[in-house]
Design an enzyme around this catalytic site. Structure first.
Site, PDB file in Angstrom:
ATOM      1  N   LEU A   8       0.851  -1.128  -0.003  1.00 30.25           N
ATOM      2  CA  LEU A   8      -0.022  -0.108  -0.084  1.00 30.25           C
ATOM      3  C   LEU A   8       1.060   1.229  -0.029  1.00 30.25           C
ATOM      4  CD1 LEU A   8      -2.967  -0.837   2.295  1.00 30.25           C
ATOM      5  CD2 LEU A   8      -2.554  -1.583   0.151  1.00 30.25           C
ATOM      6  N   ALA A   9       0.823   2.064  -0.963  1.00 29.26           N
ATOM      7  CA  ALA A   9       1.592   3.264  -1.279  1.00 29.26           C
ATOM      8  C   ALA A   9       0.804   4.580  -1.825  1.00 29.26           C
ATOM      9  CB  ALA A   9       2.646   2.953  -2.172  1.00 29.26           C
ATOM     10  N   GLY A  11      -1.106   6.671   0.053  1.00 25.91           N
ATOM     11  CA  GLY A  11      -1.503   7.801   1.001  1.00 25.91           C
ATOM     12  C   GLY A  11      -0.453   9.014   0.619  1.00 25.91           C
ATOM     13  N   ARG A  15       2.411  14.599   6.705  1.00 23.71           N
ATOM     14  CA  ARG A  15       2.960  14.930   7.716  1.00 23.71           C
ATOM     15  C   ARG A  15       4.507  15.139   7.778  1.00 23.71           C
ATOM     16  NH1 ARG A  15       1.040  10.992  12.521  1.00 23.71           N
ATOM     17  NH2 ARG A  15       0.192   9.769  10.589  1.00 23.71           N
ATOM     18  N   LYS A  22       5.923  10.755   0.273  1.00 22.23           N
ATOM     19  CA  LYS A  22       6.415  10.184   1.636  1.00 22.23           C
ATOM     20  C   LYS A  22       7.458   8.840   1.186  1.00 22.23           C
ATOM     21  CE  LYS A  22       3.743   7.904   4.854  1.00 22.23           C
ATOM     22  NZ  LYS A  22       3.072   7.927   6.140  1.00 22.23           N
ATOM     23  N   ARG A 332      38.438   7.922  -8.677  1.00 16.10           N
ATOM     24  CA  ARG A 332      37.409   8.082  -9.314  1.00 16.10           C
ATOM     25  C   ARG A 332      37.018   6.851 -10.095  1.00 16.10           C
ATOM     26  NH1 ARG A 332      37.850  13.415 -12.298  1.00 16.10           N
ATOM     27  NH2 ARG A 332      36.046  12.667 -13.271  1.00 16.10           N
ATOM     28  N   ASN A 376      57.692   6.035 -10.207  1.00  9.65           N
ATOM     29  CA  ASN A 376      57.501   6.969  -9.106  1.00  9.65           C
ATOM     30  C   ASN A 376      56.828   8.228  -9.694  1.00  9.65           C
ATOM     31  OD1 ASN A 376      57.780   8.964  -6.923  1.00  9.65           O
ATOM     32  ND2 ASN A 376      59.143   7.570  -5.942  1.00  9.65           N
ATOM     33  N   SER A 404      58.877  16.189 -10.157  1.00 13.19           N
ATOM     34  CA  SER A 404      57.913  16.842  -9.539  1.00 13.19           C
ATOM     35  C   SER A 404      57.376  18.035 -10.470  1.00 13.19           C
ATOM     36  CB  SER A 404      58.184  17.614  -8.277  1.00 13.19           C
ATOM     37  OG  SER A 404      58.521  16.528  -7.280  1.00 13.19           O
ATOM     38  N   ALA A 422      62.184  17.615 -13.404  1.00 12.91           N
ATOM     39  CA  ALA A 422      61.136  18.407 -12.785  1.00 12.91           C
ATOM     40  C   ALA A 422      60.576  19.488 -13.583  1.00 12.91           C
ATOM     41  CB  ALA A 422      61.691  18.687 -11.153  1.00 12.91           C
TER      42      ALA A 422
HETATM   43  C1  UD1 Z   1      -3.291   1.309   9.771  1.00 17.33           C
HETATM   44  C2  UD1 Z   1      -4.065   0.467  10.441  1.00 17.33           C
HETATM   45  C3  UD1 Z   1      -3.749   0.440  11.938  1.00 17.33           C
HETATM   46  C4  UD1 Z   1      -2.186  -0.086  12.134  1.00 17.33           C
HETATM   47  C5  UD1 Z   1      -1.268   0.851  11.067  1.00 17.33           C
HETATM   48  C6  UD1 Z   1       0.124   0.510  11.253  1.00 17.33           C
HETATM   49  C7  UD1 Z   1      -6.060   0.252   9.240  1.00 17.33           C
HETATM   50  C8  UD1 Z   1      -7.565   0.891   9.511  1.00 17.33           C
HETATM   51  N1  UD1 Z   1      -5.442   0.666  10.373  1.00 17.33           N
HETATM   52  O1  UD1 Z   1      -3.629   2.650  10.182  1.00 17.33           O
HETATM   53  O2  UD1 Z   1      -4.563  -0.640  12.615  1.00 17.33           O
HETATM   54  O3  UD1 Z   1      -1.963   0.150  13.288  1.00 17.33           O
HETATM   55  O4  UD1 Z   1      -1.806   1.002   9.784  1.00 17.33           O
HETATM   56  O5  UD1 Z   1       0.845   1.333  10.684  1.00 17.33           O
HETATM   57  O6  UD1 Z   1      -5.850  -0.415   8.456  1.00 17.33           O
HETATM   58  N2  UD1 Z   1      -3.256   3.706   2.193  1.00 17.33           N
HETATM   59  C9  UD1 Z   1      -3.551   3.440   0.831  1.00 17.33           C
HETATM   60  N3  UD1 Z   1      -4.736   3.833   0.489  1.00 17.33           N
HETATM   61  C10 UD1 Z   1      -5.635   4.450   1.419  1.00 17.33           C
HETATM   62  C11 UD1 Z   1      -5.393   4.283   2.643  1.00 17.33           C
HETATM   63  C12 UD1 Z   1      -4.022   4.075   3.057  1.00 17.33           C
HETATM   64  O7  UD1 Z   1      -2.791   3.060  -0.091  1.00 17.33           O
HETATM   65  O8  UD1 Z   1      -6.707   4.373   0.965  1.00 17.33           O
HETATM   66  C13 UD1 Z   1      -1.920   3.259   2.462  1.00 17.33           C
HETATM   67  C14 UD1 Z   1      -0.783   4.217   3.119  1.00 17.33           C
HETATM   68  O9  UD1 Z   1      -0.238   5.024   2.195  1.00 17.33           O
HETATM   69  C15 UD1 Z   1      -0.123   3.702   3.926  1.00 17.33           C
HETATM   70  C16 UD1 Z   1      -0.881   2.835   4.421  1.00 17.33           C
HETATM   71  O10 UD1 Z   1      -1.743   2.353   3.371  1.00 17.33           O
HETATM   72  O11 UD1 Z   1       0.942   3.382   3.273  1.00 17.33           O
HETATM   73  C17 UD1 Z   1      -1.316   2.615   5.992  1.00 17.33           C
HETATM   74  O12 UD1 Z   1      -2.513   3.885   5.652  1.00 17.33           O
HETATM   75  P1  UD1 Z   1      -2.635   4.720   7.016  1.00 17.33           P
HETATM   76  O13 UD1 Z   1      -3.936   5.669   6.669  1.00 17.33           O
HETATM   77  O14 UD1 Z   1      -1.542   5.344   7.216  1.00 17.33           O
HETATM   78  O15 UD1 Z   1      -3.205   3.636   8.061  1.00 17.33           O
HETATM   79  P2  UD1 Z   1      -3.029   3.883   9.644  1.00 17.33           P
HETATM   80  O16 UD1 Z   1      -3.912   4.926  10.176  1.00 17.33           O
HETATM   81  O17 UD1 Z   1      -1.344   4.269   9.821  1.00 17.33           O
HETATM   82 CA    CA Z   2      -2.062   6.990   9.263  1.00 14.74          CA
END
Ligand code: UD1
Ligand code: CA
Length: 464
Positions: A8-9, A11, A15, A22, A332, A376, A404, A422
């Site tokens: 999952l990537a 988000g 922050r 991120k 290098r 040398n 040198s 030199a």
């Molecule tokens: C989630 C878990 C929580 C756990 C924590 C550990 C859920 C509801 N909660 O919370 O129990 O302790 O991870 O880190 O699963 N992402 C997507 N699509 C989305 C939402 C999220 O790809 O629609 C990805 C984010 O980029 C991230 C990961 O999923 O890499 C976790 O999402 P995030 O929203 O940070 O979940 P947490 O609130 O941390």
């Molecule tokens: Ca989160």
């Protein structure tokens, strides 16, 4: 059962307060996403890991273009459950699905192996940890028989649930056929209005599916990165693990807290590494080597008994046994230093080979050169390898001696046993065993008078 992996990537990672997505921030020189992709690969063999992307997905794909990945777009970030759902059409029913998070980068191969082995094929496996400070994470709720009954997110949790410090890492292994049944049924009636992946726990219980939990050995392995402070904490965790590993292999680190690895490395026994050394790329260090303080080695191979003195930067070089480099040397790419060669201070060497027992000890630039054995090269010698359009080669044969402050204007060959006086500017080949000097002749003028200032007549010269 074969294993597929979903990372999952999608988000945004607000922050982090950076424009860079991120998961493209780095730990040990490698993006968070790549760390997780590599971890996934160790579990799924030749299959493509599936990466769910959303925010700045094109940048992610660009950054990892060399990797064989199945990219799946999540148009709206509606929660972790919704994210995994996007991957399911690409996963066969008879697979198990290993779910990983691109912002949980330090998960180890060992832990994943143990986790998968510990989880029977038809069970739902969940990876847990005890956190000293579990704030923000999903808490594990157990019944009096100590079985997991659900996961409650911080935002949905009561005071007493928030006091629990056993957390959900977010990493699971689940048969695909269960996910295909459960995920479309998730609801978003919770504090965040999201489709929570964590709700599959209750669905599994309702269907009497076995839930097997595995705890990580070190909680840092499942620490997530949300802020740059957390990124720095995980960088240190990663580096501490590297340092410990090499000390267990018989490598002396003068200060393990000031040792950084950013790549794939190997270090031989009885090698001693002083403080603030950074090892990058594919770097192999032999036995009994000594690396001085503040050195950077990238894509370097050192044979046994090599000494790299302080403040040297070495990139793309092979250095043979008993050679010495530095202090303050810059080596290098394309450089080969043969057995027992000596490269001294303020010397730059590029794309050159230096033969056995040859010395370039002070203040030199050697580029595109082939230097034989026991040569040398005197202080301040420069190979003029570039004419503004192309690079040319300098060849210095065995036993030559370069005085040198010599400029060797390439292409040029200094034949075996030649001596260069030199201060010479050498533009033509120098014959073997002769002295070649190319500089203006020194002359002295007798009876020459120094010019005298008018005012100087009044100065008391007795005090000079
Ligand atoms: C989630 C878990 C929580 C756990 C924590 C550990 C859920 C509801 N909660 O919370 O129990 O302790 O991870 O880190 O699963 N992402 C997507 N699509 C989305 C939402 C999220 O790809 O629609 C990805 C984010 O980029 C991230 C990961 O999923 O890499 C976790 O999402 P995030 O929203 O940070 O979940 P947490 O609130 O941390
Ligand atoms: Ca989160």
């Amino acid at each position: 059962m074969p294993i597929s992996s979903v990372i999952l990537a999608a988000g945004q990672g607000t922050r982090m307060k950076t424009e860079r997505p991120k998961v493209l921030h780095r730990i040990a020189g490698k993006t968070l996403l790549e760390h997780v992709v590599c971890a996934a690969r160790t579990m799924i063999g030749k299959q493509q890991p599936i990466v769910i992307h959303g925010y700045q997905g094109d940048k992610l794909q660009q950054a990892l273009s060399a990797q064989d990945i199945l990219w799946v777009h999540q148009t709206e970030q509606l929660g972790t459950g919704h994210a995994v759902l996007q991957a399911l059409p690409h996963i066969p029913d008879d697979h198990r699905v290993l779910i990983l998070y691109a912002d949980v980068p330090c998960i180890s191969e060992n832990t994943l192996n143990r986790f998968i082995e510990n989880t029977p094929e038809n069970a739902l496996g969940i990876l847990t940890a005890h956190f000293p400070d579990p704030k923000g994470l999903g808490r594990i709720i157990r019944n009096p028989q100590n079985q997991i009954i659900k996961i409650v997110e911080e935002k949905d949790a009561s005071e007493s649930i928030r006091a629990i410090n056993e957390i959900n890492s977010g990493i699971y292994i689940v048969p695909a056929r269960y996910l295909k049944k459960w995920l479309p049924k998730l609801s978003n009636k919770n504090a965040q209005g999201e489709y929570y992946l964590t709700d599959i726990i209750e669905m599994a219980i309702a269907e009497k599916i076995l839930i097997v939990d595995t705890e990580v050995t070190h909680f840092s392995e499942v620490l997530g990165v949300n802020t740059l402070q957390q990124l720095a904490t995980l960088e240190r965790f990663y580096q501490t693990q590297q340092a410990e590993k090499w000390m267990l292999h018989g490598v002396t680190l003068i200060d393990p807290a000031r040792f950084d690895v950013r790549g794939t490395i190997s270090i031989g026994q009885d090698t001693v590494i002083d403080v603030n050394v950074i090892l990058e790329g594919n770097t192999i260090i032999g036995k009994r080597c000594a690396i001085g303080a503040n050195c950077i080695l990238r894509d370097v191979t050192l044979a046994d008994d090599v000494e790299i003195r302080a403040h040297s930067i070495i990139d793309g070089a092979v250095i043979e046994t008993q050679s010495t480099v530095g202090p303050f040397a810059r080596i290098r790419p394309g450089t080969h230093l043969a057995h027992h060669s000596h490269i001294g201070n303020f010397v730059e060497i590029k794309n050159s080979s230096i033969g056995i027992a040859s010395k370039v000890n002070h203040l030199s630039y050697i580029g595109d050169s082939e230097i034989g054995e026991q040569v040398n090269v005197g202080a301040g010698t420069i190979t003029c390898n570039y004419d503004g359009a192309s690079k040319h080669k300098t060849i210095i044969d065995d036993y030559a001696f370069i005085g040198s402050n010599t400029s060797l204007v390439a292409p040029v060959t200094i034949h075996a046993g030649a001596t260069i006086g030199a201060g010479s500017t050498i533009t033509r080949d120098a014959p073997a065993n002769q002295l070649t000097v190319a500089r203006s002749k020194q002359q002295s003028i007798a009876n020459w008078q120094r010019p005298v200032k008018n005012t100087e007549k009044e100065v008391d010269t007795s005090r000079r």
